[in-house]
Motif scaffolding. Structure first.
Motif, PDB file in Angstrom:
ATOM      1  N   GLN A  14      67.089  20.828  54.563  1.00 11.74           N
ATOM      2  CA  GLN A  14      68.304  21.319  55.221  1.00 11.74           C
ATOM      3  C   GLN A  14      68.046  22.721  55.759  1.00 11.74           C
ATOM      4  OE1 GLN A  14      71.242  20.651  52.134  1.00 11.74           O
ATOM      5  NE2 GLN A  14      72.090  18.948  53.311  1.00 11.74           N
ATOM      6  N   THR A  15      68.488  22.944  56.984  1.00 14.39           N
ATOM      7  CA  THR A  15      68.183  24.189  57.680  1.00 14.39           C
ATOM      8  C   THR A  15      69.442  24.714  58.354  1.00 14.39           C
ATOM      9  OG1 THR A  15      65.957  23.353  58.136  1.00 14.39           O
ATOM     10  CG2 THR A  15      66.704  25.224  59.449  1.00 14.39           C
ATOM     11  N   VAL A  44      66.806  24.028  65.767  1.00 14.09           N
ATOM     12  CA  VAL A  44      67.132  23.724  64.379  1.00 14.09           C
ATOM     13  C   VAL A  44      66.730  22.285  64.032  1.00 14.09           C
ATOM     14  CG1 VAL A  44      69.566  22.974  64.574  1.00 14.09           C
ATOM     15  CG2 VAL A  44      68.797  24.241  62.545  1.00 14.09           C
ATOM     16  N   ALA A  45      66.811  21.373  65.011  1.00 14.69           N
ATOM     17  CA  ALA A  45      66.363  19.994  64.777  1.00 14.69           C
ATOM     18  C   ALA A  45      64.863  19.974  64.507  1.00 14.69           C
ATOM     19  CB  ALA A  45      66.704  19.106  65.972  1.00 14.69           C
ATOM     20  N   TYR A  46      64.119  20.774  65.284  1.00 16.46           N
ATOM     21  CA  TYR A  46      62.677  20.862  65.061  1.00 16.46           C
ATOM     22  C   TYR A  46      62.371  21.416  63.666  1.00 16.46           C
ATOM     23  CZ  TYR A  46      57.934  22.408  64.871  1.00 16.46           C
ATOM     24  OH  TYR A  46      56.654  22.600  64.437  1.00 16.46           O
ATOM     25  N   ALA A  47      63.008  22.530  63.315  1.00 13.19           N
ATOM     26  CA  ALA A  47      62.731  23.172  62.029  1.00 13.19           C
ATOM     27  C   ALA A  47      63.015  22.219  60.875  1.00 13.19           C
ATOM     28  CB  ALA A  47      63.552  24.451  61.886  1.00 13.19           C
ATOM     29  N   CYS A  48      64.128  21.532  60.930  1.00 11.51           N
ATOM     30  CA  CYS A  48      64.531  20.614  59.859  1.00 11.51           C
ATOM     31  C   CYS A  48      63.575  19.422  59.776  1.00 11.51           C
ATOM     32  CB  CYS A  48      65.971  20.168  60.125  1.00 11.51           C
ATOM     33  SG  CYS A  48      66.646  19.055  58.887  1.00 11.51           S
ATOM     34  N   SER A  49      63.280  18.803  60.924  1.00 16.40           N
ATOM     35  CA  SER A  49      62.423  17.616  60.924  1.00 16.40           C
ATOM     36  C   SER A  49      60.983  17.956  60.569  1.00 16.40           C
ATOM     37  CB  SER A  49      62.495  16.887  62.267  1.00 16.40           C
ATOM     38  OG  SER A  49      62.055  17.712  63.321  1.00 16.40           O
ATOM     39  N   ALA A  50      60.481  19.078  61.075  1.00 17.88           N
ATOM     40  CA  ALA A  50      59.098  19.469  60.771  1.00 17.88           C
ATOM     41  C   ALA A  50      58.935  19.772  59.289  1.00 17.88           C
ATOM     42  CB  ALA A  50      58.698  20.681  61.613  1.00 17.88           C
ATOM     43  N   VAL A  73      81.443  35.086  73.538  1.00 17.54           N
ATOM     44  CA  VAL A  73      80.526  36.203  73.313  1.00 17.54           C
ATOM     45  C   VAL A  73      81.006  36.964  72.073  1.00 17.54           C
ATOM     46  CG1 VAL A  73      79.736  38.428  74.244  1.00 17.54           C
ATOM     47  CG2 VAL A  73      79.887  36.423  75.746  1.00 17.54           C
ATOM     48  N   GLY A  74      80.080  37.361  71.231  1.00 20.68           N
ATOM     49  CA  GLY A  74      80.404  38.107  70.023  1.00 20.68           C
ATOM     50  C   GLY A  74      80.561  37.237  68.791  1.00 20.68           C
ATOM     51  N   GLU A  75      80.669  35.921  68.969  1.00 18.52           N
ATOM     52  CA  GLU A  75      80.792  35.033  67.802  1.00 18.52           C
ATOM     53  C   GLU A  75      79.420  34.771  67.203  1.00 18.52           C
ATOM     54  OE1 GLU A  75      84.835  32.517  68.599  1.00 18.52           O
ATOM     55  OE2 GLU A  75      83.004  31.660  69.445  1.00 18.52           O
ATOM     56  N   LEU A  76      79.404  34.501  65.908  1.00 17.64           N
ATOM     57  CA  LEU A  76      78.197  34.052  65.225  1.00 17.64           C
ATOM     58  C   LEU A  76      78.213  32.532  65.239  1.00 17.64           C
ATOM     59  CD1 LEU A  76      77.920  36.317  62.050  1.00 17.64           C
ATOM     60  CD2 LEU A  76      76.482  36.362  64.095  1.00 17.64           C
ATOM     61  N   VAL A  77      77.174  31.950  65.774  1.00 21.84           N
ATOM     62  CA  VAL A  77      77.065  30.490  65.801  1.00 21.84           C
ATOM     63  C   VAL A  77      76.073  30.073  64.731  1.00 21.84           C
ATOM     64  CG1 VAL A  77      76.235  28.524  67.155  1.00 21.84           C
ATOM     65  CG2 VAL A  77      77.730  30.206  68.208  1.00 21.84           C
ATOM     66  N   SER A  78      76.504  29.151  63.876  1.00 19.05           N
ATOM     67  CA  SER A  78      75.628  28.598  62.844  1.00 19.05           C
ATOM     68  C   SER A  78      75.430  27.120  63.112  1.00 19.05           C
ATOM     69  CB  SER A  78      76.226  28.796  61.454  1.00 19.05           C
ATOM     70  OG  SER A  78      76.268  30.172  61.130  1.00 19.05           O
ATOM     71  N   LEU A  79      74.185  26.709  63.115  1.00 15.13           N
ATOM     72  CA  LEU A  79      73.810  25.313  63.330  1.00 15.13           C
ATOM     73  C   LEU A  79      73.238  24.809  62.020  1.00 15.13           C
ATOM     74  CD1 LEU A  79      72.709  27.185  65.982  1.00 15.13           C
ATOM     75  CD2 LEU A  79      72.870  24.895  66.917  1.00 15.13           C
ATOM     76  N   LYS A  80      73.908  23.842  61.422  1.00 17.30           N
ATOM     77  CA  LYS A  80      73.509  23.311  60.118  1.00 17.30           C
ATOM     78  C   LYS A  80      72.896  21.931  60.336  1.00 17.30           C
ATOM     79  CE  LYS A  80      77.262  25.866  58.101  1.00 17.30           C
ATOM     80  NZ  LYS A  80      77.411  26.339  56.768  1.00 17.30           N
ATOM     81  N   ALA A  81      71.625  21.794  59.975  1.00 21.13           N
ATOM     82  CA  ALA A  81      70.889  20.562  60.229  1.00 21.13           C
ATOM     83  C   ALA A  81      70.428  19.929  58.934  1.00 21.13           C
ATOM     84  CB  ALA A  81      69.683  20.860  61.117  1.00 21.13           C
ATOM     85  N   SER A  82      70.492  18.607  58.907  1.00 22.34           N
ATOM     86  CA  SER A  82      69.916  17.881  57.776  1.00 22.34           C
ATOM     87  C   SER A  82      69.422  16.518  58.250  1.00 22.34           C
ATOM     88  CB  SER A  82      70.911  17.738  56.624  1.00 22.34           C
ATOM     89  OG  SER A  82      72.003  16.959  56.990  1.00 22.34           O
ATOM     90  N   ILE A  95      73.366  17.517  63.204  1.00 24.55           N
ATOM     91  CA  ILE A  95      73.583  18.955  63.384  1.00 24.55           C
ATOM     92  C   ILE A  95      75.070  19.226  63.547  1.00 24.55           C
ATOM     93  CG2 ILE A  95      73.089  20.982  64.813  1.00 24.55           C
ATOM     94  CD1 ILE A  95      70.565  19.438  65.771  1.00 24.55           C
ATOM     95  N   ARG A  96      75.576  20.124  62.740  1.00 24.67           N
ATOM     96  CA  ARG A  96      76.962  20.577  62.845  1.00 24.67           C
ATOM     97  C   ARG A  96      76.932  22.022  63.319  1.00 24.67           C
ATOM     98  NH1 ARG A  96      82.079  19.296  61.015  1.00 24.67           N
ATOM     99  NH2 ARG A  96      83.413  21.065  60.525  1.00 24.67           N
ATOM    100  N   VAL A  97      77.659  22.294  64.400  1.00 23.61           N
ATOM    101  CA  VAL A  97      77.680  23.631  64.988  1.00 23.61           C
ATOM    102  C   VAL A  97      79.053  24.246  64.743  1.00 23.61           C
ATOM    103  CG1 VAL A  97      77.366  24.990  67.097  1.00 23.61           C
ATOM    104  CG2 VAL A  97      76.085  22.848  66.786  1.00 23.61           C
ATOM    105  N   ILE A  98      79.042  25.449  64.178  1.00 20.89           N
ATOM    106  CA  ILE A  98      80.296  26.174  63.975  1.00 20.89           C
ATOM    107  C   ILE A  98      80.156  27.575  64.571  1.00 20.89           C
ATOM    108  CG2 ILE A  98      81.011  24.889  61.915  1.00 20.89           C
ATOM    109  CD1 ILE A  98      80.086  27.343  60.270  1.00 20.89           C
TER     110      ILE A  98
END
Length: 185
Positions: A14-15, A44-50, A73-82, A95-98
């Motif tokens: 999970q990444t 993030v898909a690459y990091a998780c799968s690799a 602009v100014g928001e923090l985007v988090s991409l959660k991959a598993s 991948i869930r993006v928030i």
């Protein structure tokens, strides 16, 4: 059961990738370009799968890219991959993006996507990936949904391939009358 040496848990790979959205990422409307978000999803898909595969991985398909809410602009985007599914050489990454407004603390779900990746060995040929140990009922649900998603995709590809060879404009042209198009031939 199975040989656990050839399996990795969902939690193992999970990444989460978090990035600040800066002005240069924005379009003319002041919202973050979809292409920026797609690039981050691919990373993030690459990091998780690799990590799961222990090999270099390449993107094969991207499904379910629906931009539900704009990112500012100014928001923090988090991409959660598993890893949701593994085949012999392929992996499906969910991948869930928030996006989080750091001033207000408001968090919004902006996207959920599925990337199918294929592991490559040192010879650049597809390489077998470890199996997946499902640790929770949620992991099992995601794996089952991925199987269904693959079945539907394969069925769609088969139907599309068959319709290309059988499609006749002359016999199908009448279907266009209910759509916003005009025929100029």
């Amino acid at each position: 059961m199975t040989d656990t040496q050839n399996y990795r848990t969902v939690s193992y790979s999970q990444t989460t990738l978090t990035e600040l959205m800066i002005p240069s990422y924005a379009n003319f409307g002041g919202k973050i370009h979809g292409g920026i978000l797609l690039s981050l999803m691919d990373k993030v898909a690459y990091a998780c799968s690799a990590k799961h595969a222990g090999n270099y991985c390449v993107t094969v398909t991207v499904e379910g890219v629906h931009f539900l809410q704009p990112v500012e602009v100014g928001e923090l985007v988090s991409l959660k991959a598993s890893i949701n599914y593994v085949g012999n050489t392929s992996l499906m990454v969910g991948i869930r993006v928030i996006a989080e407004n750091v001033k207000t603390g408001k968090i919004k779900h902006t996207n959920t996507s599925y990337f199918t990746m294929v592991a490559k060995g040192d010879d650049d040929k597809p390489a077998q990936v470890p199996g997946l140990t499902l640790e929770t009922r949620e992991d099992a649900r995601r794996f089952l949904e991925a199987i269904r998603r693959r079945e539907l995709s394969q069925r769609y590809q088969t139907e599309l391939a068959n319709s290309k060879t059988r499609l006749s404009v002359e016999t199908e042209l009448h279907k266009l009358q209910d759509y916003r198009c005009q025929i100029a031939f």
